[in-house]
Write an enzyme that holds these catalytic residues in place. Structure first.
Site, PDB file in Angstrom:
ATOM      1  N   PRO A   1      71.970  30.646  42.210  1.00 24.09           N
ATOM      2  CA  PRO A   1      70.970  29.563  42.172  1.00 24.09           C
ATOM      3  C   PRO A   1      69.759  29.961  41.335  1.00 24.09           C
ATOM      4  O   PRO A   1      69.255  31.065  41.450  1.00 24.09           O
ATOM      5  CB  PRO A   1      70.598  29.351  43.636  1.00 24.09           C
ATOM      6  CG  PRO A   1      71.104  30.529  44.373  1.00 24.09           C
ATOM      7  CD  PRO A   1      72.149  31.191  43.550  1.00 24.09           C
ATOM      8  N   GLU A   2      69.331  29.072  40.479  1.00 26.21           N
ATOM      9  CA  GLU A   2      68.115  29.301  39.702  1.00 26.21           C
ATOM     10  C   GLU A   2      66.990  28.450  40.296  1.00 26.21           C
ATOM     11  O   GLU A   2      67.191  27.722  41.273  1.00 26.21           O
ATOM     12  CB  GLU A   2      68.376  28.969  38.233  1.00 26.21           C
ATOM     13  CG  GLU A   2      69.328  29.990  37.583  1.00 26.21           C
ATOM     14  CD  GLU A   2      68.914  30.355  36.163  1.00 26.21           C
ATOM     15  OE1 GLU A   2      67.725  30.225  35.823  1.00 26.21           O
ATOM     16  OE2 GLU A   2      69.797  30.767  35.392  1.00 26.21           O
TER      17      GLU A   2
ATOM     18  N   ARG B   1      78.387  36.660  49.836  1.00 23.38           N
ATOM     19  CA  ARG B   1      78.254  37.945  49.148  1.00 23.38           C
ATOM     20  C   ARG B   1      77.084  38.780  49.657  1.00 23.38           C
ATOM     21  O   ARG B   1      76.946  39.941  49.289  1.00 23.38           O
ATOM     22  CB  ARG B   1      78.153  37.702  47.641  1.00 23.38           C
ATOM     23  CG  ARG B   1      79.416  37.027  47.111  1.00 23.38           C
ATOM     24  CD  ARG B   1      79.343  36.758  45.635  1.00 23.38           C
ATOM     25  NE  ARG B   1      79.273  38.009  44.864  1.00 23.38           N
ATOM     26  CZ  ARG B   1      79.109  38.057  43.557  1.00 23.38           C
ATOM     27  NH1 ARG B   1      78.984  36.944  42.873  1.00 23.38           N
ATOM     28  NH2 ARG B   1      79.057  39.206  42.927  1.00 23.38           N
TER      29      ARG B   1
END
Ligand SMILES: [Zn+2]
Length: 280
Positions: A2-3, A112
């Site tokens: 995600p940015e 993750r």
């Protein structure tokens, strides 16, 4: 990963479900994410009322009524899932659960585990180790061409590398740096210190524009989400150059057969996409 626009969209999606609500139950389903949870994590959040959900760079900041701030980062794969009530069973990657006084449940899921959560106090938030070195917020009032030029001054690295440095501008990642340099017609290989005056102005404007456009796209995905899945974190977005190697450049009319279209190069181990004809 995600940015900034995705994180902004997550914050906007969480706000109506959390602001003004009391956290009646907080579950921490493992001892650590990328880093350990702070001591007393659940106890410090339980019973507190949420005052606001904000964003700084790519951090989600949940301000509570006693001055505590929950800092959350989505890492590579983190998602916030909102459900009207507790699900029947937890997923193996549901790590933190916030339940509000109206029964709504916000679950932080991160397969993750590059995400993180920490607690800080509002009055010393700016000095928190994760936040204190961050440069200006690109969508904030303090960000401008002259501010950007001053931050790039003396930097002999590429402008691409400089923009990824979070102390220059906060929250920019690989995708939006490529997109902003394209819009500003500046080569990613240009030395950062040469971006001055009108070029810096163009770049600051382009950074804002690509982020705002993406946030607007995220806003439409948010409306879809309300009718659908309950998962915040990612949305589809059309890019001008990012991940479009060999595609026709949307800014030029040149012949792809001759120019090769959008070019990909690797800078500091990361792909950069640009148009050598248009970006100088
Ligand atoms: Zn072009």
């Amino acid at each position: 990963m995600p940015e900034l626009p995705e994180v902004e969209t997550v914050c906007r999606g969480l706000a109506p479900h959390l602001e003004g609500r009391t956290l009646v139950q907080v579950l921490q389903r493992r001892a650590n994410l990328r880093v350990p949870f702070p001591d007393g994590f659940c106890e410090r959040l339980t019973g507190r009322r949420v005052e606001s959900v904000r964003r700084r760079a790519k951090y989600i900041l949940v301000h509570l009524d006693d001055g505590t701030v929950l800092i959350a980062h989505l890492g590579m794969s983190g998602r916030m899932i909102i459900t009207p009530e507790r699900p029947d069973a937890w997923d193996a990657h549901d790590h933190v659960v916030l339940e509000t006084d109206v029964g709504t449940v916000v679950t932080f899921n991160d397969a993750r585990r590059f995400g993180l959560m920490d607690l800080a106090m509002a009055e010393t938030l700016a000095e928190h180790p994760l936040l204190r070195a961050l440069g200006p917020e690109p969508l904030g009032n303090e960000f401008s061409g002259p501010v950007l030029a001053a931050r790039l001054a003396g930097r002999m690295t590429s402008v691409k590398a400089a923009l990824l440095d979070q102390s220059v501008v906060a929250g920019l990642g690989n995708i939006y740096v490529s997109e902003a340099l394209f819009l500003a017609r500046l080569s990613p290989t240009r030395i950062a210190a040469t971006v001055t005056g009108a070029k810096a102005e163009r770049l600051a404007t382009a950074i804002r524009a690509v982020l705002e456009r993406a946030i607007a796209a995220g806003g439409s995905s948010l409306r879809d989400y309300r009718q659908a899945s309950g998962e915040l974190g990612y949305f589809q977005h059309q890019f001008s150059v990012y991940d479009r190697e060999g595609a026709p450049c949307p800014g030029c009319t040149c012949d792809v057969a001759k120019t090769g279209g959008v070019r990909r190069i690797v800078q500091a181990g990361r792909s950069t996409f640009y148009c050598p004809q248009r970006q100088r």
